[in-house]
Design an enzyme around this catalytic site. Structure first.
Site, PDB file in Angstrom:
ATOM      1  N   LYS A 104       0.885  -1.171   0.000  1.00 34.04           N
ATOM      2  CA  LYS A 104       0.000   0.000   0.000  1.00 34.04           C
ATOM      3  C   LYS A 104       0.918   1.214   0.000  1.00 34.04           C
ATOM      4  CE  LYS A 104      -3.792   2.181   2.440  1.00 34.04           C
ATOM      5  NZ  LYS A 104      -3.180   3.300   3.174  1.00 34.04           N
ATOM      6  N   ALA A 192      -9.628   5.992   3.586  1.00 33.92           N
ATOM      7  CA  ALA A 192      -9.376   7.143   4.482  1.00 33.92           C
ATOM      8  C   ALA A 192     -10.529   8.140   4.521  1.00 33.92           C
ATOM      9  CB  ALA A 192      -8.096   7.871   4.114  1.00 33.92           C
ATOM     10  N   GLY A 193     -10.778   8.613   5.731  1.00 35.20           N
ATOM     11  CA  GLY A 193     -11.760   9.673   5.933  1.00 35.20           C
ATOM     12  C   GLY A 193     -13.177   9.192   6.199  1.00 35.20           C
TER      13      GLY A 193
HETATM   14  C1  LIG Z   1      -3.893   6.125   3.930  1.00 31.93           C
HETATM   15  C2  LIG Z   1      -4.080   5.707   5.287  1.00 31.93           C
HETATM   16  O1  LIG Z   1      -3.216   5.752   6.105  1.00 31.93           O
HETATM   17  C3  LIG Z   1      -5.379   5.159   5.582  1.00 31.93           C
HETATM   18  O2  LIG Z   1      -5.412   3.830   5.151  1.00 31.93           O
HETATM   19  C4  LIG Z   1      -5.762   5.203   6.996  1.00 31.93           C
HETATM   20  O3  LIG Z   1      -5.089   4.258   7.730  1.00 31.93           O
HETATM   21  C5  LIG Z   1      -7.205   4.968   7.113  1.00 31.93           C
HETATM   22  O4  LIG Z   1      -7.801   6.180   7.139  1.00 31.93           O
HETATM   23  P1  LIG Z   1      -8.800   6.484   8.341  1.00 31.93           P
HETATM   24  O5  LIG Z   1      -7.990   6.307   9.571  1.00 31.93           O
HETATM   25  O6  LIG Z   1      -9.249   7.890   8.079  1.00 31.93           O
HETATM   26  O7  LIG Z   1      -9.908   5.497   8.248  1.00 31.93           O
END
Ligand SMILES: CC(=O)[C@@H](O)[C@H](O)COP(=O)(O)O
Length: 268
Positions: A104, A192-193
């Site tokens: 990743k 993410a988010g």
């Molecule tokens: C890019 C990154 O690091 C994400 O995979 C993160 O771990 C998940 O994002 P959230 O913590 O916002 O769900």
């Protein structure tokens, strides 16, 4: 007519998984809670930070054992890397440590916000794909960047819903819809988010192949219950997408007949 459903497996670089949820391994209140939350999420893939593991020693080894006990496939990440060189070196270490070509790929422009450096990302993805890696690049919702990643050979692209840890859910739904439309053969994962199960359902309803999340589960008052809620939301969203969602309309469309008379007329 057959429709996609939550039971359709999802495939990443030739490996198929029943679950469309991936989950992170950071920020949990304890290792035991992390294990239980991963189990409750049903996730077939967990992502781990190489920086944490490469620290080695008892902590690293013990953590790796806990992750292995979950039975999920490991997707090592290059979290915290700020340059192409650093990301490529970290990926090479991850390949040795975790014995997998999967990476990743995160190249970060700004430590404060963890904003992706999309220029460095495309460059690092190009180097790694040429070197035999199977790259899962973490990017923004920008279609142009996603297309360059696909040109570099990536068969998976992971656009964010919103900045990491923000819990805001999908900010630019139109951009994600466009990406889905223009890259129909690429495995697209919203990463993410995401802050609420409904955000994950929305991603699946947009036709995304999977979601990846961490903070919303790890920081919930009850991470195990939240992992369950996200699992159910992902299944519901995928099933809804497969069932064929009707498009929104600008004006009302009566769903009950407005002609005729009530059948009970005259009975009283
Ligand atoms: C890019 C990154 O690091 C994400 O995979 C993160 O771990 C998940 O994002 P959230 O913590 O916002 O769900």
């Amino acid at each position: 007519m057959d429709h996609a459903s939550s039971r359709d497996p999802v495939t990443f670089y030739g490996r198929s998984f029943a679950s469309r949820m991936m989950i992170g391994t950071a920020l949990y209140p304890s290792p035991a809670v992390m294990q239980k939350a991963i189990a409750a999420s049903g996730a077939g893939i967990v992502t781990v930070s190489l920086r944490r593991e490469s620290a080695g020693g008892r902590t690293g080894a013990a953590f790796w054992d806990l992750v292995r006990e979950t039975g999920a496939a490991v997707l090592p990440n290059t979290a915290g890397c700020r340059s192409v060189k650093e990301a490529v070196t970290t990926a090479e270490l991850a390949r040795d440590l975790f014995d997998t070509p999967w990476i990743k790929l995160e190249v970060i422009a700004d430590d404060e916000t963890l904003q992706p450096d999309v220029v460095g990302l495309v460059e690092a993805a190009t180097v790694l794909m040429r070197d035999g890696f199977e790259v899962f690049p973490y990017t923004t919702e920008d279609l142009g960047v996603a297309m360059r990643l696909v040109d570099a050979g990536c068969r998976v692209v992971m656009p964010w819903a919103a900045p990491i840890g923000s819990a805001r859910g999908i900010i630019h739904a139109d951009a994600l819809k466009l990406m889905r439309e223009r890259l129909p053969d690429v495995a697209l994962v919203v990463d993410a988010g995401l802050g609420a199960p409904s955000h994950a359902a929305e991603a699946m309803e947009l036709g995304f192949d999977a979601v990846l999340l961490n903070t919303a589960v790890a920081k919930a008052a009850d991470p195990v219950a939240m992992a369950t809620a996200f699992r159910l939301a992902v299944e519901a969203g995928r099933t809804g997408y497969g069932a064929g969602l009707m498009g929104p309309r600008d004006f009302a469309s009566p769903s009950t007949p407005v002609v005729g008379r009530p059948f009970w007329h005259g009975l009283t």
